[in-house]
Design a protein around this motif. Structure first.
Motif, PDB file in Angstrom:
ATOM      1  N   SER A 128     -10.281  -1.537 -55.216  1.00 29.31           N
ATOM      2  CA  SER A 128      -8.926  -1.658 -55.729  1.00 29.31           C
ATOM      3  C   SER A 128      -8.139  -2.632 -54.870  1.00 29.31           C
ATOM      4  O   SER A 128      -8.196  -2.577 -53.640  1.00 29.31           O
ATOM      5  N   ASP A 129      -7.397  -3.506 -55.529  1.00 30.24           N
ATOM      6  CA  ASP A 129      -6.489  -4.389 -54.808  1.00 30.24           C
ATOM      7  C   ASP A 129      -5.345  -3.563 -54.240  1.00 30.24           C
ATOM      8  O   ASP A 129      -5.075  -2.464 -54.716  1.00 30.24           O
ATOM      9  N   PRO A 130      -4.632  -4.086 -53.237  1.00 32.36           N
ATOM     10  CA  PRO A 130      -3.479  -3.362 -52.701  1.00 32.36           C
ATOM     11  C   PRO A 130      -2.425  -3.118 -53.783  1.00 32.36           C
ATOM     12  O   PRO A 130      -2.189  -3.973 -54.626  1.00 32.36           O
ATOM     13  N   HIS A 131      -1.806  -1.949 -53.736  1.00 28.43           N
ATOM     14  CA  HIS A 131      -0.698  -1.604 -54.621  1.00 28.43           C
ATOM     15  C   HIS A 131       0.607  -1.916 -53.886  1.00 28.43           C
ATOM     16  O   HIS A 131       0.597  -2.197 -52.687  1.00 28.43           O
ATOM     17  N   PRO A 132       1.755  -1.845 -54.567  1.00 21.78           N
ATOM     18  CA  PRO A 132       3.027  -2.114 -53.886  1.00 21.78           C
ATOM     19  C   PRO A 132       3.237  -1.190 -52.685  1.00 21.78           C
ATOM     20  O   PRO A 132       2.779  -0.043 -52.684  1.00 21.78           O
ATOM     21  N   VAL A 133       3.935  -1.696 -51.673  1.00 17.38           N
ATOM     22  CA  VAL A 133       4.257  -0.897 -50.496  1.00 17.38           C
ATOM     23  C   VAL A 133       4.967   0.370 -50.953  1.00 17.38           C
ATOM     24  O   VAL A 133       5.832   0.333 -51.821  1.00 17.38           O
ATOM     25  N   GLY A 134       4.559   1.495 -50.397  1.00 21.56           N
ATOM     26  CA  GLY A 134       5.133   2.785 -50.777  1.00 21.56           C
ATOM     27  C   GLY A 134       4.280   3.558 -51.758  1.00 21.56           C
ATOM     28  O   GLY A 134       4.545   4.727 -52.020  1.00 21.56           O
ATOM     29  N   THR A 135       3.232   2.923 -52.291  1.00 17.79           N
ATOM     30  CA  THR A 135       2.328   3.618 -53.206  1.00 17.79           C
ATOM     31  C   THR A 135       1.465   4.588 -52.402  1.00 17.79           C
ATOM     32  O   THR A 135       0.921   4.234 -51.364  1.00 17.79           O
ATOM     33  N   VAL A 136       1.362   5.823 -52.896  1.00 19.43           N
ATOM     34  CA  VAL A 136       0.569   6.851 -52.231  1.00 19.43           C
ATOM     35  C   VAL A 136      -0.481   7.358 -53.214  1.00 19.43           C
ATOM     36  O   VAL A 136      -0.203   7.529 -54.401  1.00 19.43           O
ATOM     37  N   GLU A 137      -1.693   7.557 -52.713  1.00 17.02           N
ATOM     38  CA  GLU A 137      -2.754   8.161 -53.515  1.00 17.02           C
ATOM     39  C   GLU A 137      -3.151   9.480 -52.876  1.00 17.02           C
ATOM     40  O   GLU A 137      -3.285   9.566 -51.651  1.00 17.02           O
ATOM     41  N   ILE A 150     -10.672   2.234 -46.525  1.00 17.99           N
ATOM     42  CA  ILE A 150      -9.295   1.760 -46.552  1.00 17.99           C
ATOM     43  C   ILE A 150      -9.143   0.674 -45.509  1.00 17.99           C
ATOM     44  O   ILE A 150      -9.338   0.918 -44.313  1.00 17.99           O
ATOM     45  N   ASP A 151      -8.849  -0.532 -45.986  1.00 14.48           N
ATOM     46  CA  ASP A 151      -8.663  -1.672 -45.093  1.00 14.48           C
ATOM     47  C   ASP A 151      -9.826  -1.812 -44.113  1.00 14.48           C
ATOM     48  O   ASP A 151      -9.631  -2.051 -42.923  1.00 14.48           O
ATOM     49  N   GLY A 152     -11.058  -1.608 -44.616  1.00 15.98           N
ATOM     50  CA  GLY A 152     -12.264  -1.807 -43.818  1.00 15.98           C
ATOM     51  C   GLY A 152     -12.752  -0.596 -43.046  1.00 15.98           C
ATOM     52  O   GLY A 152     -13.825  -0.626 -42.459  1.00 15.98           O
ATOM     53  N   THR A 153     -12.001   0.504 -43.025  1.00 13.13           N
ATOM     54  CA  THR A 153     -12.409   1.710 -42.303  1.00 13.13           C
ATOM     55  C   THR A 153     -12.908   2.750 -43.295  1.00 13.13           C
ATOM     56  O   THR A 153     -12.233   3.052 -44.279  1.00 13.13           O
ATOM     57  N   GLU A 154     -14.107   3.311 -43.023  1.00 18.80           N
ATOM     58  CA  GLU A 154     -14.714   4.311 -43.909  1.00 18.80           C
ATOM     59  C   GLU A 154     -14.296   5.723 -43.529  1.00 18.80           C
ATOM     60  O   GLU A 154     -14.254   6.072 -42.351  1.00 18.80           O
ATOM     61  N   ALA A 167      -1.507   3.250 -50.213  1.00 20.45           N
ATOM     62  CA  ALA A 167      -2.461   2.404 -50.942  1.00 20.45           C
ATOM     63  C   ALA A 167      -2.034   0.944 -51.025  1.00 20.45           C
ATOM     64  O   ALA A 167      -2.416   0.229 -51.945  1.00 20.45           O
ATOM     65  N   SER A 168      -1.279   0.472 -50.042  1.00 19.74           N
ATOM     66  CA  SER A 168      -0.808  -0.917 -50.067  1.00 19.74           C
ATOM     67  C   SER A 168      -1.767  -1.865 -49.345  1.00 19.74           C
ATOM     68  O   SER A 168      -1.427  -3.014 -49.082  1.00 19.74           O
ATOM     69  N   THR A 169      -2.976  -1.378 -49.027  1.00 15.70           N
ATOM     70  CA  THR A 169      -4.029  -2.226 -48.466  1.00 15.70           C
ATOM     71  C   THR A 169      -5.261  -2.093 -49.364  1.00 15.70           C
ATOM     72  O   THR A 169      -5.365  -1.140 -50.144  1.00 15.70           O
ATOM     73  N   PRO A 170      -6.207  -3.032 -49.266  1.00 17.29           N
ATOM     74  CA  PRO A 170      -7.418  -2.916 -50.094  1.00 17.29           C
ATOM     75  C   PRO A 170      -8.125  -1.586 -49.821  1.00 17.29           C
ATOM     76  O   PRO A 170      -8.189  -1.134 -48.680  1.00 17.29           O
ATOM     77  N   HIS A 171      -8.638  -0.973 -50.889  1.00 10.88           N
ATOM     78  CA  HIS A 171      -9.349   0.293 -50.737  1.00 10.88           C
ATOM     79  C   HIS A 171     -10.466   0.375 -51.771  1.00 10.88           C
ATOM     80  O   HIS A 171     -10.379  -0.216 -52.839  1.00 10.88           O
TER      81      HIS A 171
END
Length: 193
Positions: A128-137, A150-154, A167-171
């Motif tokens: 998933s591409d980054p979502h807008p800042v403030g997005t929570v999953e 999340i952002d390269g960390t498993e 969720a504002s970073t690649p995941h």
């Protein structure tokens, strides 16, 4: 998905993107820039001439500050309570191996809020591409084990466990195990400014 359903969703997407773009006072160029999609793609979507990828729909929804449910809603107006029968849950992504994501329900209070049903077969993943800042999953694994990157960390999330993250970073959601993985996920996007 049956052809009639796909045509209905394409028409609904066209109508709803036009509506929300107008509601937000955005030109095609402004929405294209905000969403990171081409102006030509937006024109095709608004004219119901294309069935865009889920990634494109997510980007447009994020740029408009509305949920995917709202963009794909084919009901003109609904009651205060909206029941979504199981057969009307929209499968937006799938693989030949049997992995999928289904949008179960969503609302606009105070910003887009969506509930998803996911299944990942062994070896499958979805980035998933980054979502807008403030997005929570928020997610809860019901079967198997999710590998959440999340952002390269498993992170490993086994059945019965839950996770939440900005969720504002690649995941990426992956199933590195040898049995199917299932989870329910909620996505909360901040209201558009």
């Amino acid at each position: 998905m049956e052809r009639v359903d796909l045509e209905l969703l394409t028409q609904s997407l066209a109508r709803n993107v036009r509506h929300w773009r107008t509601e937000r006072s955005l030109t095609l160029d402004a929405l294209a820039a905000r969403a990171g999609v081409s102006r030509g793609m937006l024109i095709q979507i608004e004219q119901a001439r294309t069935n865009p990828s889920i990634g494109t729909v997510v980007k447009i929804g994020d740029a408009l500050g509305v949920s995917i449910t709202t963009l794909l809603d084919y009901a003109q107006q609904g009651p205060a309570v909206r029941i979504v029968p199981a057969e009307q849950a929209v499968r937006l992504w799938h693989t030949a191996a049997g992995s999928y994501s289904r949008l179960l329900a969503g609302t606009e209070a105070p910003g887009p809020l969506e509930m998803w049903d996911w299944q990942l077969m062994p070896g499958d993943s979805s980035a998933s591409d980054p979502h807008p800042v403030g997005t929570v999953e928020l997610l809860h694994v019901t079967v198997g084990e999710l590998t959440l990157t999340i952002d390269g960390t498993e992170f490993h999330v086994p059945a019965g466990s839950s996770a939440s993250f900005e969720a504002s970073t690649p995941h990426t959601y992956s199933n590195d195990g040898d049995t199917p993985m299932a989870m329910v996920m909620a996505v909360s996007v901040p209201p558009s400014r």
